[in-house]
Design a protein around this motif. Structure first.
Motif, PDB file in Angstrom:
ATOM      1  N   ALA A  37       0.865  -1.174   0.000  1.00 54.59           N
ATOM      2  CA  ALA A  37       0.000   0.000   0.000  1.00 54.59           C
ATOM      3  C   ALA A  37       0.903   1.225   0.000  1.00 54.59           C
ATOM      4  O   ALA A  37       1.722   1.408   0.911  1.00 54.59           O
ATOM      5  CB  ALA A  37      -0.896  -0.006   1.235  1.00 54.59           C
ATOM      6  N   TYR A  38       0.767   2.037  -1.028  1.00 55.67           N
ATOM      7  CA  TYR A  38       1.576   3.241  -1.184  1.00 55.67           C
ATOM      8  C   TYR A  38       0.678   4.466  -1.061  1.00 55.67           C
ATOM      9  O   TYR A  38      -0.272   4.620  -1.836  1.00 55.67           O
ATOM     10  CB  TYR A  38       2.283   3.229  -2.544  1.00 55.67           C
ATOM     11  N   ALA A  39       0.939   5.334  -0.104  1.00 53.47           N
ATOM     12  CA  ALA A  39       0.141   6.543   0.108  1.00 53.47           C
ATOM     13  C   ALA A  39       0.767   7.714  -0.637  1.00 53.47           C
ATOM     14  O   ALA A  39       1.967   7.974  -0.520  1.00 53.47           O
ATOM     15  CB  ALA A  39       0.053   6.854   1.603  1.00 53.47           C
ATOM     16  N   GLY A  40      -0.073   8.414  -1.405  1.00 50.28           N
ATOM     17  CA  GLY A  40       0.399   9.566  -2.157  1.00 50.28           C
ATOM     18  C   GLY A  40      -0.681  10.618  -2.277  1.00 50.28           C
ATOM     19  O   GLY A  40      -1.804  10.448  -1.801  1.00 50.28           O
ATOM     20  N   SER A  41      -0.332  11.721  -2.930  1.00 50.14           N
ATOM     21  CA  SER A  41      -1.306  12.775  -3.180  1.00 50.14           C
ATOM     22  C   SER A  41      -1.202  13.194  -4.641  1.00 50.14           C
ATOM     23  O   SER A  41      -0.179  12.998  -5.283  1.00 50.14           O
ATOM     24  CB  SER A  41      -1.081  13.966  -2.246  1.00 50.14           C
ATOM     25  N   ALA A  42      -2.289  13.771  -5.135  1.00 48.18           N
ATOM     26  CA  ALA A  42      -2.363  14.175  -6.540  1.00 48.18           C
ATOM     27  C   ALA A  42      -3.116  15.496  -6.621  1.00 48.18           C
ATOM     28  O   ALA A  42      -4.334  15.516  -6.660  1.00 48.18           O
ATOM     29  CB  ALA A  42      -3.078  13.104  -7.351  1.00 48.18           C
ATOM     30  N   CYS A  43      -2.375  16.580  -6.608  1.00 50.31           N
ATOM     31  CA  CYS A  43      -3.011  17.899  -6.647  1.00 50.31           C
ATOM     32  C   CYS A  43      -2.690  18.654  -7.929  1.00 50.31           C
ATOM     33  O   CYS A  43      -3.112  19.793  -8.092  1.00 50.31           O
ATOM     34  CB  CYS A  43      -2.594  18.710  -5.427  1.00 50.31           C
ATOM     35  N   GLY A  44      -1.956  18.050  -8.846  1.00 49.03           N
ATOM     36  CA  GLY A  44      -1.593  18.706 -10.096  1.00 49.03           C
ATOM     37  C   GLY A  44      -2.687  18.590 -11.145  1.00 49.03           C
ATOM     38  O   GLY A  44      -3.786  18.099 -10.868  1.00 49.03           O
ATOM     39  N   PRO A  45      -2.379  19.018 -12.354  1.00 45.46           N
ATOM     40  CA  PRO A  45      -3.353  18.951 -13.455  1.00 45.46           C
ATOM     41  C   PRO A  45      -3.838  17.519 -13.677  1.00 45.46           C
ATOM     42  O   PRO A  45      -3.046  16.587 -13.677  1.00 45.46           O
ATOM     43  CB  PRO A  45      -2.561  19.439 -14.670  1.00 45.46           C
ATOM     44  N   GLY A  46      -5.134  17.355 -13.806  1.00 45.14           N
ATOM     45  CA  GLY A  46      -5.709  16.029 -14.013  1.00 45.14           C
ATOM     46  C   GLY A  46      -5.992  15.285 -12.734  1.00 45.14           C
ATOM     47  O   GLY A  46      -6.605  14.220 -12.753  1.00 45.14           O
ATOM     48  N   GLY A  47      -5.510  15.805 -11.593  1.00 42.73           N
ATOM     49  CA  GLY A  47      -5.811  15.236 -10.291  1.00 42.73           C
ATOM     50  C   GLY A  47      -5.500  13.756 -10.149  1.00 42.73           C
ATOM     51  O   GLY A  47      -4.499  13.254 -10.665  1.00 42.73           O
ATOM     52  N   LEU A  48      -6.389  13.059  -9.458  1.00 41.08           N
ATOM     53  CA  LEU A  48      -6.196  11.635  -9.179  1.00 41.08           C
ATOM     54  C   LEU A  48      -6.108  10.808 -10.450  1.00 41.08           C
ATOM     55  O   LEU A  48      -5.280   9.903 -10.552  1.00 41.08           O
ATOM     56  CB  LEU A  48      -7.339  11.126  -8.292  1.00 41.08           C
ATOM     57  N   ALA A  49      -6.949  11.117 -11.438  1.00 40.87           N
ATOM     58  CA  ALA A  49      -6.969  10.325 -12.677  1.00 40.87           C
ATOM     59  C   ALA A  49      -5.610  10.368 -13.374  1.00 40.87           C
ATOM     60  O   ALA A  49      -5.091   9.333 -13.814  1.00 40.87           O
ATOM     61  CB  ALA A  49      -8.070  10.820 -13.613  1.00 40.87           C
ATOM     62  N   ALA A  50      -5.015  11.543 -13.467  1.00 44.70           N
ATOM     63  CA  ALA A  50      -3.714  11.670 -14.138  1.00 44.70           C
ATOM     64  C   ALA A  50      -2.629  10.917 -13.376  1.00 44.70           C
ATOM     65  O   ALA A  50      -1.795  10.239 -13.975  1.00 44.70           O
ATOM     66  CB  ALA A  50      -3.348  13.142 -14.292  1.00 44.70           C
ATOM     67  N   ARG A  51      -2.645  11.017 -12.044  1.00 45.46           N
ATOM     68  CA  ARG A  51      -1.619  10.334 -11.261  1.00 45.46           C
ATOM     69  C   ARG A  51      -1.764   8.825 -11.359  1.00 45.46           C
ATOM     70  O   ARG A  51      -0.792   8.093 -11.535  1.00 45.46           O
ATOM     71  CB  ARG A  51      -1.697  10.795  -9.796  1.00 45.46           C
ATOM     72  N   VAL A  52      -2.995   8.339 -11.278  1.00 47.49           N
ATOM     73  CA  VAL A  52      -3.227   6.894 -11.376  1.00 47.49           C
ATOM     74  C   VAL A  52      -2.851   6.389 -12.766  1.00 47.49           C
ATOM     75  O   VAL A  52      -2.246   5.324 -12.896  1.00 47.49           O
ATOM     76  CB  VAL A  52      -4.685   6.545 -11.017  1.00 47.49           C
ATOM     77  N   ASP A  53      -3.169   7.156 -13.796  1.00 46.41           N
ATOM     78  CA  ASP A  53      -2.768   6.771 -15.156  1.00 46.41           C
ATOM     79  C   ASP A  53      -1.253   6.612 -15.230  1.00 46.41           C
ATOM     80  O   ASP A  53      -0.749   5.665 -15.833  1.00 46.41           O
ATOM     81  CB  ASP A  53      -3.236   7.796 -16.186  1.00 46.41           C
ATOM     82  N   ARG A  54      -0.511   7.532 -14.628  1.00 46.06           N
ATOM     83  CA  ARG A  54       0.946   7.442 -14.660  1.00 46.06           C
ATOM     84  C   ARG A  54       1.435   6.209 -13.904  1.00 46.06           C
ATOM     85  O   ARG A  54       2.308   5.489 -14.374  1.00 46.06           O
ATOM     86  CB  ARG A  54       1.590   8.693 -14.060  1.00 46.06           C
ATOM     87  N   HIS A  55       0.869   5.974 -12.726  1.00 44.25           N
ATOM     88  CA  HIS A  55       1.281   4.799 -11.960  1.00 44.25           C
ATOM     89  C   HIS A  55       0.956   3.509 -12.707  1.00 44.25           C
ATOM     90  O   HIS A  55       1.661   2.516 -12.571  1.00 44.25           O
ATOM     91  CB  HIS A  55       0.580   4.763 -10.595  1.00 44.25           C
ATOM     92  N   HIS A  56      -0.091   3.529 -13.462  1.00 47.50           N
ATOM     93  CA  HIS A  56      -0.542   2.327 -14.174  1.00 47.50           C
ATOM     94  C   HIS A  56       0.334   1.988 -15.379  1.00 47.50           C
ATOM     95  O   HIS A  56       0.448   0.828 -15.751  1.00 47.50           O
ATOM     96  CB  HIS A  56      -1.998   2.516 -14.598  1.00 47.50           C
TER      97      HIS A  56
END
Length: 146
Positions: A37-56
């Motif tokens: 379980a990795y805890a992170g935050s996503a406050c940049g452009p695209g929010g959570l969706a953009a960060r999850v897309d990158r991690h994926h």
């Protein structure tokens, strides 16, 4: 569908067998099989969706500590809450207090804070409802395909 809003998240991954991984300049670690379980935050452009897309994505420039482990582990789920409040430090602490939790790589994901780690290992899948109770707020879950 993951919202395009700012928020905090826990990326749930599974590693099928023991794996040695060099995590950037943090060093080399032996990661036992199980759930991460990795805890992170996503406050940049695209929010959570953009960060999850990158991690994926598997093919990418290795930038964050999680990128190195992500190349070996399968992403299976996302726990999240929207809002600009950064919860990642509080959430990583709460994760570390759940039953079965251990820290395989001290300092992982925590180079910009005073936390021991933002990556927690579990032999079995951690329970989202137990986690949500421990952080005293609603936490949503989304299944992610590998």
């Amino acid at each position: 569908m993951t919202p395009r809003l700012p928020g905090s998240y826990v990326l749930l991954m599974q590693l099928p067998s023991p794996t040695n991984v060099t995590i950037g300049q943090l060093g080399q670690f032996e990661f036992p099989p199980g759930w991460y379980a990795y805890a992170g935050s996503a406050c940049g452009p695209g929010g959570l969706a953009a960060r999850v897309d990158r991690h994926h994505r598997v093919s990418k420039t290795l930038h964050w500590h999680i990128d190195y482990l992500r190349a070996q582990a399968q992403v299976l789920a996302l726990w999240y809450a929207t809002g600009r409040e950064s919860r990642e430090c509080r959430w990583s602490q709460a994760l570390s207090e759940l039953p079965g939790a251990s820290v395989p790589a001290p300092g992982f994901g925590a180079s910009d804070c005073q936390c021991r780690t933002h990556l927690i290992h579990f032999p079995d899948r951690p329970n989202r409802l137990h986690f949500a109770r421990s952080v005293d707020e609603p936490v949503l879950e989304e299944a992610l395909c590998a």
